[in-house]
Design a protein around this motif. Structure first.
Motif, mmCIF file in Angstrom:
data_model
loop_
_atom_site.group_PDB
_atom_site.id
_atom_site.type_symbol
_atom_site.label_atom_id
_atom_site.label_comp_id
_atom_site.label_asym_id
_atom_site.label_seq_id
_atom_site.Cartn_x
_atom_site.Cartn_y
_atom_site.Cartn_z
ATOM 1 N N LEU A 53 0.837 -1.189 0.000
ATOM 2 C CA LEU A 53 0.000 0.000 0.000
ATOM 3 C C LEU A 53 0.878 1.246 0.000
ATOM 4 O O LEU A 53 1.940 1.255 0.629
ATOM 5 C CB LEU A 53 -0.919 0.013 1.215
ATOM 6 N N PRO A 54 0.461 2.318 -0.704
ATOM 7 C CA PRO A 54 1.257 3.552 -0.696
ATOM 8 C C PRO A 54 1.283 4.168 0.696
ATOM 9 O O PRO A 54 0.312 4.079 1.448
ATOM 10 C CB PRO A 54 0.518 4.451 -1.694
ATOM 11 N N ALA A 55 2.387 4.776 1.030
ATOM 12 C CA ALA A 55 2.532 5.404 2.343
ATOM 13 C C ALA A 55 1.996 6.828 2.297
ATOM 14 O O ALA A 55 2.324 7.593 1.391
ATOM 15 C CB ALA A 55 3.999 5.409 2.759
ATOM 16 N N GLY A 56 1.142 7.181 3.255
ATOM 17 C CA GLY A 56 0.642 8.544 3.343
ATOM 18 C C GLY A 56 -0.464 8.829 2.345
ATOM 19 O O GLY A 56 -0.829 8.001 1.517
ATOM 20 N N ASP A 57 -1.009 10.048 2.442
ATOM 21 C CA ASP A 57 -2.078 10.458 1.537
ATOM 22 C C ASP A 57 -1.501 10.852 0.179
ATOM 23 O O ASP A 57 -0.408 11.438 0.104
ATOM 24 C CB ASP A 57 -2.842 11.640 2.133
ATOM 25 N N PRO A 58 -2.248 10.591 -0.896
ATOM 26 C CA PRO A 58 -1.768 10.976 -2.226
ATOM 27 C C PRO A 58 -1.914 12.479 -2.431
ATOM 28 O O PRO A 58 -2.647 13.157 -1.703
ATOM 29 C CB PRO A 58 -2.706 10.209 -3.161
ATOM 30 N N PRO A 59 -1.238 13.041 -3.436
ATOM 31 C CA PRO A 59 -1.413 14.464 -3.768
ATOM 32 C C PRO A 59 -2.844 14.733 -4.239
ATOM 33 O O PRO A 59 -3.629 13.814 -4.473
ATOM 34 C CB PRO A 59 -0.402 14.691 -4.893
ATOM 35 N N THR A 60 -3.177 15.986 -4.395
ATOM 36 C CA THR A 60 -4.503 16.368 -4.875
ATOM 37 C C THR A 60 -4.676 15.963 -6.339
ATOM 38 O O THR A 60 -3.696 15.720 -7.057
ATOM 39 C CB THR A 60 -4.718 17.877 -4.757
ATOM 40 N N LEU A 61 -5.936 15.958 -6.783
ATOM 41 C CA LEU A 61 -6.210 15.610 -8.179
ATOM 42 C C LEU A 61 -5.568 16.608 -9.138
ATOM 43 O O LEU A 61 -5.105 16.225 -10.223
ATOM 44 C CB LEU A 61 -7.715 15.534 -8.418
ATOM 45 N N ASP A 62 -5.529 17.878 -8.765
ATOM 46 C CA ASP A 62 -4.897 18.881 -9.631
ATOM 47 C C ASP A 62 -3.402 18.600 -9.797
ATOM 48 O O ASP A 62 -2.857 18.705 -10.906
ATOM 49 C CB ASP A 62 -5.095 20.287 -9.053
ATOM 50 N N VAL A 63 -2.742 18.254 -8.717
ATOM 51 C CA VAL A 63 -1.316 17.937 -8.788
ATOM 52 C C VAL A 63 -1.090 16.682 -9.639
ATOM 53 O O VAL A 63 -0.184 16.641 -10.487
ATOM 54 C CB VAL A 63 -0.736 17.748 -7.367
ATOM 55 N N LEU A 64 -1.911 15.670 -9.432
ATOM 56 C CA LEU A 64 -1.772 14.432 -10.196
ATOM 57 C C LEU A 64 -2.045 14.669 -11.680
ATOM 58 O O LEU A 64 -1.382 14.090 -12.544
ATOM 59 C CB LEU A 64 -2.722 13.363 -9.650
ATOM 60 N N THR A 65 -3.023 15.509 -11.978
ATOM 61 C CA THR A 65 -3.312 15.838 -13.375
ATOM 62 C C THR A 65 -2.113 16.525 -14.024
ATOM 63 O O THR A 65 -1.759 16.233 -15.178
ATOM 64 C CB THR A 65 -4.554 16.742 -13.470
ATOM 65 N N GLY A 66 -1.471 17.424 -13.304
ATOM 66 C CA GLY A 66 -0.273 18.074 -13.823
ATOM 67 C C GLY A 66 0.848 17.087 -14.091
ATOM 68 O O GLY A 66 1.552 17.175 -15.106
ATOM 69 N N ARG A 67 0.997 16.114 -13.200
ATOM 70 C CA ARG A 67 2.025 15.087 -13.411
ATOM 71 C C ARG A 67 1.710 14.235 -14.635
ATOM 72 O O ARG A 67 2.610 13.858 -15.407
ATOM 73 C CB ARG A 67 2.137 14.206 -12.160
ATOM 74 N N LEU A 68 0.423 13.935 -14.837
ATOM 75 C CA LEU A 68 0.041 13.134 -15.996
ATOM 76 C C LEU A 68 0.322 13.888 -17.299
ATOM 77 O O LEU A 68 0.837 13.311 -18.260
ATOM 78 C CB LEU A 68 -1.437 12.749 -15.913
ATOM 79 N N ARG A 69 0.007 15.167 -17.317
ATOM 80 C CA ARG A 69 0.279 15.952 -18.527
ATOM 81 C C ARG A 69 1.778 15.998 -18.820
ATOM 82 O O ARG A 69 2.199 15.933 -19.987
ATOM 83 C CB ARG A 69 -0.265 17.365 -18.353
ATOM 84 N N ALA A 70 2.573 16.070 -17.788
ATOM 85 C CA ALA A 70 4.025 16.109 -17.976
ATOM 86 C C ALA A 70 4.550 14.800 -18.555
ATOM 87 O O ALA A 70 5.371 14.804 -19.482
ATOM 88 C CB ALA A 70 4.713 16.417 -16.645
ATOM 89 N N VAL A 71 4.073 13.675 -18.041
ATOM 90 C CA VAL A 71 4.560 12.395 -18.559
ATOM 91 C C VAL A 71 3.999 12.130 -19.952
ATOM 92 O O VAL A 71 4.648 11.477 -20.775
ATOM 93 C CB VAL A 71 4.229 11.238 -17.584
ATOM 94 N N ASP A 72 2.821 12.663 -20.245
ATOM 95 C CA ASP A 72 2.284 12.558 -21.602
ATOM 96 C C ASP A 72 3.205 13.267 -22.593
ATOM 97 O O ASP A 72 3.515 12.744 -23.666
ATOM 98 C CB ASP A 72 0.879 13.163 -21.630
ATOM 99 N N ARG A 73 3.693 14.459 -22.230
ATOM 100 C CA ARG A 73 4.629 15.175 -23.099
ATOM 101 C C ARG A 73 5.934 14.393 -23.244
ATOM 102 O O ARG A 73 6.526 14.336 -24.325
ATOM 103 C CB ARG A 73 4.895 16.574 -22.545
ATOM 104 N N THR A 74 6.364 13.778 -22.156
ATOM 105 C CA THR A 74 7.573 12.955 -22.207
ATOM 106 C C THR A 74 7.397 11.780 -23.172
ATOM 107 O O THR A 74 8.288 11.480 -23.984
ATOM 108 C CB THR A 74 7.897 12.415 -20.799
ATOM 109 N N TYR A 75 6.256 11.131 -23.099
ATOM 110 C CA TYR A 75 5.950 10.013 -23.996
ATOM 111 C C TYR A 75 5.942 10.476 -25.452
ATOM 112 O O TYR A 75 6.489 9.804 -26.329
ATOM 113 C CB TYR A 75 4.598 9.426 -23.607
ATOM 114 N N GLN A 76 5.333 11.629 -25.714
ATOM 115 C CA GLN A 76 5.267 12.127 -27.085
ATOM 116 C C GLN A 76 6.639 12.513 -27.622
ATOM 117 O O GLN A 76 6.842 12.539 -28.835
ATOM 118 C CB GLN A 76 4.312 13.319 -27.163
ATOM 119 N N ARG A 77 7.581 12.794 -26.722
ATOM 120 C CA ARG A 77 8.960 13.070 -27.156
ATOM 121 C C ARG A 77 9.761 11.781 -27.323
ATOM 122 O O ARG A 77 10.977 11.828 -27.542
ATOM 123 C CB ARG A 77 9.653 13.990 -26.154
#
Length: 417
Positions: A110-134
């Motif tokens: 199980l992950p330790a602690g509470d996860p980040p907010t949905l806004d933070v997670l969405t930002g991380r997803l957009r960043a990795v999407d750009r990484t994938y496209q590169r």
């Protein structure tokens, strides 16, 4: 009453049956398909129990049957007989895509602690999407496992108001994970990721998100040689989500258009070019309707990357599948200069252009396109069997020794003369 289950026919048995039905000799079939007589002989004798999808399609065109009519019990192996390039470890991503659960269904880790907010997670997803496209697969592969774990944890603690958004985020994260795994030839793991993405899309009730996930599943099915299933899934889903043009949003039009392009690709490979052309025409209508109305900011590539240029790439691809290099080059002149937001689509299009040059014995032009891809997207190129086949054609057609560029390309794609 019991009976024996009929034995599955091999590719060779099916090929021989259709050849005889067309009253062709092996030599005549080989000539029609522009293949060597040895390929036909070895397939029919079951000396070669698998072959490339491109070879099966050439034989199907010559026999005027769907490509799937020739696929025997070795069909999946034939479609997935790729060079064994495994430069990246999949252990970390496997743990989050297919986590271990105990007797009561609880995750082993199980992950330790509470996860980040949905806004933070969405930002991380957009960043990795750009990484994938590169085409930076190594970085994407390192970032996606902790992101997917955090998004799952966010779903678990989401309240009633946030739960649909949390599930939508999970669907998009698993979809991107599935796409990455398809690129890395980890088909079974990709199917697990995409199935989870579709489940999450149903939970959030967002039809547009679900439709884009289905497009990813169609891509996977084609990679597995399951052409009829890919075609049926794409067109049935497109019928289900077909928008009313007068009130449709760009996002709805793009999701529908991607499904039509996927269906066209499947039908083209199954030797049904007329159906494929009709689907591309419908996709073009969606792209025209979108026009300059870009989708809302922040969408992943499967929404933001759909436009008239992508539809024109589909026309080029269908011409390549039909074995018409001249038409490929004519249509390719109408494709806008790239790269485009969906990097893999542009790169796949450039392989079609390289193939056309190679078929016309324009080996310098074909090599130049491949060298361009070598510099632009080496990690992506390494995974492409299509590229290896093009290098093979260029190498076989040259009268002199390999150039340094061609030898480098052969090493990258796993081609051994």
């Amino acid at each position: 009453m019991t009976g024996k289950t009929p034995a599955k026919q091999t590719i060779g048995e099916k090929l021989k049956r259709h050849r005889k039905a067309n009253r062709l000799t092996q030599e005549q079939l080989a000539e029609r398909a522009d293949l060597s007589i040895e390929i036909v002989r070895k397939l029919e004798q079951n000396v070669r129990r698998s072959t490339s999808l491109a070879t099966l399609h050439a034989l199907a065109r010559a026999l005027n049957v769907p490509t799937t009519a020739l696929m025997g019990d070795a069909a999946e192996a034939a479609a997935r007989a790729e060079p064994d390039h495994r430069p990246l470890s999949l252990a970390a991503i496997r743990r989050v895509v297919a986590p271990v659960r105990g007797l009561n269904g609880t995750l082993l880790t199980l992950p330790a602690g509470d996860p980040p907010t949905l806004d933070v997670l969405t930002g991380r997803l957009r960043a990795v999407d750009r990484t994938y496209q590169r085409n930076n697969y190594a970085e994407a592969l390192s970032v996606l496992p902790p992101l997917l774990a955090d998004v799952r944890a966010a779903v678990d603690i989401a309240n009633d108001r946030d739960r649909p958004d949390a599930y939508a985020l999970l669907a998009r994260t698993q979809h991107l994970t599935g796409n990455l795994l398809i690129q890395l030839r980890a088909g079974d793991l990709a199917q697990t990721a995409l199935t989870g993405a579709l489940d999450a899309a149903r939970q959030c009730g967002n039809e547009d998100v679900a439709a884009t996930v289905v497009q990813g599943m169609c891509w996977l099915l084609m990679r597995q040689g399951r052409l009829a299933e890919a075609a049926e899934l794409a067109t049935a889903t497109a019928d289900q989500v077909e928008p009313r043009f007068s009130r449709a949003t760009p996002t709805q039009l793009a999701a529908w258009g991607w499904l039509l392009v996927a269906g066209a690709a499947a039908y083209a490979r199954d030797n049904q070019p007329g159906v494929a052309a009709d689907l591309v025409d419908a996709a073009q209508a969606a792209a025209v309707r979108i026009g300059e109305r870009a989708p809302e900011p922040g969408h992943l590539m499967m929404v933001g990357g759909f436009d008239s240029g992508r539809v024109q790439m589909a026309r080029v691809e269908n011409a390549a599948v039909a074995g018409d290099p001249g038409r490929v080059l004519d249509l390719a002149r109408l494709v806008p200069a790239g790269p485009t937001p969906v990097g893999s689509s542009w790169q796949r299009h450039r392989l079609d252009v390289a193939w056309a040059h190679a078929q016309r014995r324009e080996h310098g032009d074909a090599t130049a396109v491949l060298v361009e891809l070598r510099h632009l997207a080496p990690a992506w190129l390494r995974q492409q069997r299509y590229a290896r086949e093009i290098v093979n054609v260029i190498s076989d057609g040259r009268r002199r020794a390999m150039t340094e560029d061609l030898a480098d390309l052969a090493s990258v794609v796993g081609y051994t003369p």
